[in-house]
Design a protein around this motif. Structure first.
Motif, PDB file in Angstrom:
ATOM      1  N   LEU A  43       0.845  -1.190   0.000  1.00  0.00           N
ATOM      2  CA  LEU A  43       0.000   0.000   0.000  1.00  0.00           C
ATOM      3  C   LEU A  43       0.883   1.243   0.000  1.00  0.00           C
ATOM      4  N   ILE A  44       0.628   2.151  -0.936  1.00  0.00           N
ATOM      5  CA  ILE A  44       1.278   3.457  -0.950  1.00  0.00           C
ATOM      6  C   ILE A  44       0.229   4.485  -0.551  1.00  0.00           C
ATOM      7  N   ALA A  45       0.426   5.103   0.605  1.00  0.00           N
ATOM      8  CA  ALA A  45      -0.565   6.009   1.177  1.00  0.00           C
ATOM      9  C   ALA A  45      -0.002   7.415   1.287  1.00  0.00           C
ATOM     10  N   SER A  46      -0.895   8.393   1.214  1.00  0.00           N
ATOM     11  CA  SER A  46      -0.478   9.788   1.364  1.00  0.00           C
ATOM     12  C   SER A  46      -1.708  10.661   1.490  1.00  0.00           C
ATOM     13  N   TYR A  47      -1.507  11.870   1.975  1.00  0.00           N
ATOM     14  CA  TYR A  47      -2.533  12.897   1.881  1.00  0.00           C
ATOM     15  C   TYR A  47      -2.504  13.415   0.442  1.00  0.00           C
ATOM     16  N   PRO A  48      -3.666  13.811  -0.117  1.00  0.00           N
ATOM     17  CA  PRO A  48      -3.678  14.290  -1.508  1.00  0.00           C
ATOM     18  C   PRO A  48      -2.658  15.392  -1.765  1.00  0.00           C
ATOM     19  N   THR A 138       1.908  21.414   0.483  1.00  0.00           N
ATOM     20  CA  THR A 138       0.760  20.552   0.196  1.00  0.00           C
ATOM     21  C   THR A 138      -0.481  21.386  -0.046  1.00  0.00           C
ATOM     22  N   LEU A 139      -0.690  22.394   0.787  1.00  0.00           N
ATOM     23  CA  LEU A 139      -1.860  23.264   0.652  1.00  0.00           C
ATOM     24  C   LEU A 139      -1.875  23.942  -0.715  1.00  0.00           C
ATOM     25  N   PHE A 145      -4.857  21.743  -7.504  1.00  0.00           N
ATOM     26  CA  PHE A 145      -5.478  20.489  -7.911  1.00  0.00           C
ATOM     27  C   PHE A 145      -6.999  20.609  -7.916  1.00  0.00           C
ATOM     28  N   HIS A 146      -7.555  21.378  -6.990  1.00  0.00           N
ATOM     29  CA  HIS A 146      -8.996  21.580  -6.958  1.00  0.00           C
ATOM     30  C   HIS A 146      -9.496  22.253  -8.233  1.00  0.00           C
ATOM     31  N   HIS A 147      -8.639  23.022  -8.876  1.00  0.00           N
ATOM     32  CA  HIS A 147      -9.049  23.705 -10.102  1.00  0.00           C
ATOM     33  C   HIS A 147      -9.154  22.751 -11.284  1.00  0.00           C
ATOM     34  N   ILE A 148      -8.337  21.696 -11.290  1.00  0.00           N
ATOM     35  CA  ILE A 148      -8.378  20.782 -12.435  1.00  0.00           C
ATOM     36  C   ILE A 148      -9.247  19.553 -12.172  1.00  0.00           C
ATOM     37  N   ASN A 149      -9.407  19.180 -10.908  1.00  0.00           N
ATOM     38  CA  ASN A 149     -10.146  17.966 -10.565  1.00  0.00           C
ATOM     39  C   ASN A 149     -11.645  18.270 -10.542  1.00  0.00           C
ATOM     40  N   GLN A 150     -12.350  17.724 -11.510  1.00  0.00           N
ATOM     41  CA  GLN A 150     -13.788  17.980 -11.628  1.00  0.00           C
ATOM     42  C   GLN A 150     -14.621  17.121 -10.682  1.00  0.00           C
ATOM     43  N   MET A 151     -13.955  16.270  -9.885  1.00  0.00           N
ATOM     44  CA  MET A 151     -14.668  15.353  -9.004  1.00  0.00           C
ATOM     45  C   MET A 151     -14.692  15.812  -7.548  1.00  0.00           C
ATOM     46  N   ALA A 250     -12.973  14.696 -16.082  1.00  0.00           N
ATOM     47  CA  ALA A 250     -12.518  14.355 -14.734  1.00  0.00           C
ATOM     48  C   ALA A 250     -11.382  15.271 -14.293  1.00  0.00           C
ATOM     49  N   PHE A 251     -10.340  15.378 -15.138  1.00  0.00           N
ATOM     50  CA  PHE A 251      -9.204  16.271 -14.871  1.00  0.00           C
ATOM     51  C   PHE A 251      -9.084  17.244 -16.038  1.00  0.00           C
ATOM     52  N   ASP A 252      -9.444  18.492 -15.809  1.00  0.00           N
ATOM     53  CA  ASP A 252      -9.308  19.511 -16.848  1.00  0.00           C
ATOM     54  C   ASP A 252      -7.946  20.190 -16.687  1.00  0.00           C
TER      55      ASP A 252
END
Length: 298
Positions: A43-48, A138-139, A145-151, A250-252
């Motif tokens: 498992l590879i885990a991380s905060y977004p 990260t912030l 990332f919020h700008h490109i992630n349509q989800m 999904a990703f613009d």
């Protein structure tokens, strides 16, 4: 509109055990929690947007294939390393569906906080690599990332997003809780805890740490090759790793790419002096009970 595109819906976040998750993820959380990994799974885990996640995935894949680039470019990274909580079928299958079709050992990606990771990961003593990045960078990366992630919902104004991040009012919850839980469990659960800043400072050293954790033995020439192939430039140009394969619905990525800068200290270009001071004060309060050696500059 294709069936795949029509499944992209207006993003909604819902709270589960105090953590904000995408609505689709929340709906499938019981199935995710019931996932039973094989002991050989990783498992590879991380905060977004800890930035080193995709990097680590590619390093691990190349290590497992003894540096064979062609083997690692036969499929997108989301197919090679299924995203456990991927619920919207941007790649025709969910993470769980992909995992069901794969034979172990499998490499699995997740952004789930520690308390929502399937208990089977710990019961079967799977190896876990956790990738962490300093909060300020990260912030910034998560904001873009919020700008490109349509989800996930749009981030709103910068100053609002800073406060939402500080309060954990973003998808996948609090950065502070996320990193602290994995840090505190790292020895008991045999978690390899990586820092993005360390990877930037000395990638060869960190690649060797990953190799040793995976109980692999690889020649120095191959390790040098892996370090070169997983440089930010090569990763950004790799169509199987740069998420260019994800539909625009999904990703613009028309304004900026999934892999944007890949540097340490970009936060200084975004935080005002007042915002930085306020953030530092809040950070000290939230992190006073742990001593995680994050660095905001190199």
């Amino acid at each position: 509109m294709t069936d795949k595109q029509s499944e992209i819906v207006q993003p909604v976040l819902v709270r589960v055990n105090g953590v904000l998750l995408k609505e689709q993820t929340a709906q499938e959380l019981d199935a995710i929690s019931a996932f039973r990994p094989h002991p050989s799974d990783l498992l590879i885990a991380s905060y977004p947007k800890s930035e080193g996640t995709t990097w680590t995935q590619e390093i691990v894949d190349l290590l497992l294939h003894n540096g064979n680039v062609e083997s690692c470019r036969q499929a997108p990274i989301t197919t090679r390393n299924p995203f456990l909580e991927l619920s919207t079928k941007i790649s025709s299958q969910t993470g769980l569906e992909l995992l069901e079709e794969m034979d172990p050992p499998r490499v699995i990606k997740t952004h789930l906080p520690f308390q929502l990771v399937p208990v089977g990961i710990w019961e079967n003593k799977c190896k876990v690599i956790y990738v962490a990045r300093n909060a300020k960078d990260t912030l910034v990366s998560y904001y873009y990332f919020h700008h490109i992630n349509q989800m996930i919902p749009k981030p709103g104004p910068w100053e609002d997003f800073v406060h939402n991040f500080m309060r954990g009012e973003v998808a996948w919850g609090s950065w502070y809780d996320h990193v602290k839980a994995f840090w505190e469990a790292r020895q008991k659960r045999n978690i390899l805890f990586l820092f993005y800043e360390d990877m930037q400072e000395n990638p060869r050293r960190e690649v060797e740490r990953i190799m040793n954790y995976l109980d692999l033995s690889i020649s120095n020439d191959v390790l040098d090759h892996i370090v070169e192939q997983t440089s930010f430039k090569n990763m950004k140009d790799n169509p199987m790793a740069n998420y260019a394969f994800v539909p625009k619905e999904a990703f613009d990525q028309s304004t900026h790419k999934f892999m944007r800068k890949g540097v340490v200290g970009d936060w200084e270009n975004h935080f005002t002096t007042e915002q930085s001071a306020e953030f530092d004060k809040d950070y000290e309060k939230k992190m006073k009970d742990v001593n995680i050696p994050f660095r905001t500059r190199l």
